[in-house]
Design an enzyme around this catalytic site. Structure first.
Site, PDB file in Angstrom:
ATOM      1  N   ARG A   1      37.046  -7.393 -31.209  1.00  0.00           N
ATOM      2  CA  ARG A   1      36.857  -8.816 -31.695  1.00  0.00           C
ATOM      3  C   ARG A   1      37.587  -8.971 -32.973  1.00  0.00           C
ATOM      4  O   ARG A   1      38.275 -10.226 -33.250  1.00  0.00           O
ATOM      5  CB  ARG A   1      35.469  -9.098 -31.851  1.00  0.00           C
ATOM      6  CG  ARG A   1      34.654  -9.083 -30.588  1.00  0.00           C
ATOM      7  CD  ARG A   1      33.185  -9.523 -30.675  1.00  0.00           C
ATOM      8  NE  ARG A   1      32.395  -8.832 -29.934  1.00  0.00           N
ATOM      9  CZ  ARG A   1      31.198  -9.288 -29.766  1.00  0.00           C
ATOM     10  NH1 ARG A   1      30.635  -9.998 -30.814  1.00  0.00           N
ATOM     11  NH2 ARG A   1      30.441  -8.829 -28.555  1.00  0.00           N
TER      12      ARG A   1
ATOM     13  N   GLU B   1      36.249 -16.570 -22.139  1.00  0.00           N
ATOM     14  CA  GLU B   1      35.543 -17.585 -23.092  1.00  0.00           C
ATOM     15  C   GLU B   1      36.089 -17.579 -24.489  1.00  0.00           C
ATOM     16  O   GLU B   1      36.905 -16.687 -24.929  1.00  0.00           O
ATOM     17  CB  GLU B   1      33.964 -16.877 -23.250  1.00  0.00           C
ATOM     18  CG  GLU B   1      32.923 -17.749 -23.835  1.00  0.00           C
ATOM     19  CD  GLU B   1      32.060 -16.849 -24.440  1.00  0.00           C
ATOM     20  OE1 GLU B   1      30.624 -17.470 -24.586  1.00  0.00           O
ATOM     21  OE2 GLU B   1      31.950 -15.685 -24.645  1.00  0.00           O
TER      22      GLU B   1
END
Length: 484
Positions: free
Chosen positions: A100, A171
């Site tokens: 991330r 997402e």
């Protein structure tokens, strides 16, 4: 490149793409034309947009967990268990924290350590490190659509690898995966990063492959007023459609008051459709995602099942297309696969029982819908005004001005002046409005509702109410009332 809501210039996209695909060796595995061909061969049962369209048409609410571990075989085993034992209608691949933050070298170290120890040492699946073919192994191992769930401010390489790897849903968004997740990343930067992601999805669309995009609705997850999360969701919808996205799942995080939650689910797609039409964009498929309670959970499993069930009730009665399911181990850390499956079975039992029921359109429900619509429109109209009609420019300026203000966010680009608190019924109201562009009628409504709670509890509304509400569900309540 200069910030604008307009579709990315092909030359600029190509320039970035060369840079993105060389950020880690697996980027070399991405071949767009071959990836399009692979996506087209996937059966409809594994295509998220097709499955969501089917659910929306039938009025069905699908259940999807969160899940991800470091190694390929263990991740496949986990997803199969959630599919077969939990009955998951849709599956996730939750990405690890190193990925991330684009820290692929540390993610590789986590993979190697996981192999040597024999258990996952990462809190998710490092898809970039594993590469395109590993992602395809995951997709091919299960019988339902698989989504990429993460929390990445700059998700360009992750999108390239996972979409080439056969995932059919991605997402996140430029605000929802920045303001709640990062401290020092400017909003302008993440808008540009996510325009790349959405343009990539748009290119797949233009080549006959429909990828669903899902902005992250809950934001910081605790006591976020619906109008704020709705405004962010609509902005991210506009930014995505401007780049060619045609399938959107707009999310909302449970607040806890049933009427407010149902009103939020009713109004979210209406607002998205309204502003897309207002700005001249084509009609797209819009579905809704309901996130079960994203705040603190009780440690006691029986009580945790109560929280999970209440989230399932709201999702069912609000007719969400999908519900993201929590587990009875939320308060304890990363859940076991057995606990994750148990949360799914609990949720699906409630969804099945309430499938044919609706919440009556009462005066209170109508009022909640009216207030959410008015508040969200005031925010969005101010964003457009600040941006002189450009939603991307307006979003940056709105955060600078506090017109959009996400409570409890870590980002230094978020003003952080507003304070939410519950009213006496548990609905989330606003105690301190900061710089939100609300009129006197809206402010009076919130203040009166919170004042009524103060009278019920024999205390003046204050920051202590906010603190009490943050911890309330973990202590077995919804409203953080003083004990006595």
């Amino acid at each position: 490149m200069e910030l604008s809501v307009k579709q990315m210039d092909p030359e600029e996209f190509g320039r970035q793409r060369q840079e993105v695909l060389t950020a880690w060796p697996t980027g070399k595995e991405v071949d767009f034309d071959e990836a399009v061909a692979y996506q087209k061969e996937l059966p409809a049962a594994k295509v998220m947009a097709a499955k969501l369209a089917q659910g929306k048409a039938k009025g069905v609410t699908y259940a999807q967990p969160r899940a991800g571990v470091a190694l390929i075989s263990e991740h496949i085993e986990l997803l199969r268990y959630l599919q077969d034992e939990g009955g998951a209608d849709l599956l996730p691949t939750t990405i690890d924290s190193y990925t991330r933050q684009n820290r692929y070298k540390e993610a590789q170290g986590g993979i190697e350590e996981s192999r040597s120890i024999g258990r996952s040492m990462l809190n998710g699946f490092p898809a970039v490190n594993h590469g395109v073919m590993a992602c395809r192994r995951v997709v091919e191992s299960v019988g339902v659509p698989v989504q990429v769930r993460h929390g990445t401010p700059d998700a360009r390489l992750l999108a390239e690898v996972t979409l080439a790897g056969g995932f059919t849903d991605f997402e996140g968004g430029s605000i929802s995966y920045n303001i709640p997740y990062a401290k020092d990343v400017p909003v302008e930067n993440t808008i540009k990063y996510w325009q790349y992601v959405d343009r990539l999805v748009g290119l797949y669309e233009e080549n006959g492959v429909r990828i669903n995009r899902e902005p992250f609705g809950p934001l910081t997850g605790t006591l976020v007023p619906p109008s704020i999360s709705h405004a962010v969701g609509v902005i991210e919808a506009v930014l995505a459609v401007a780049q060619g996205v045609k399938s959107l799942s707009l999310g909302y995080g449970q607040c806890g008051n049933l009427i407010q939650d149902v009103a939020a689910l009713h109004t979210l797609p209406l607002l998205a459709q309204e502003y897309l039409k207002k700005l001249g964009y084509p009609e797209v498929m819009i579905t809704t995602v309901f996130h079960q309670w994203m705040g603190g959970f009780p440690q006691d499993e029986a009580k945790a099942y109560g929280v999970i069930s209440w989230g399932a009730v709201a999702a069912a009665l609000g007719k969400a297309t999908k519900v993201i399911v929590k587990t009875p181990h939320e308060a304890l850390g990363i859940p076991t696969k057995e606990a994750n499956a148990a949360g799914l079975r609990t949720t699906k039992q409630v969804l099945n029982m309430l499938r044919d029921q609706t919440l009556p359109q009462t005066e209170e429900l109508t009022l909640e819908e009216k207030m959410i619509l008015r508040e969200t429109r005031l925010i969005l109209d101010k964003v457009l005004e600040l941006g002189e009609g450009d939603m991307a420019v307006g979003s940056v300026r709105a955060f600078q001005a506090g017109v959009i203000d996400v409570p409890f966010a870590p980002s230094r680009f978020n003003v952080g002046k507003i304070l939410p608190a519950r009213d006496t019924t548990g609905a989330v109201r606003i105690l301190d409005f900061g710089c939100l562009p609300f009129d006197r009628e809206i402010r009076d409504f919130h203040q009166e509702r919170i004042a009524r709670r103060g009278r019920d509890e024999g205390r003046d509304p204050s920051f202590q109410m906010v603190i009490d509400d943050i911890y309330a569900i973990g202590k077995g309540m919804l409203v953080g009332r003083p004990r006595g």
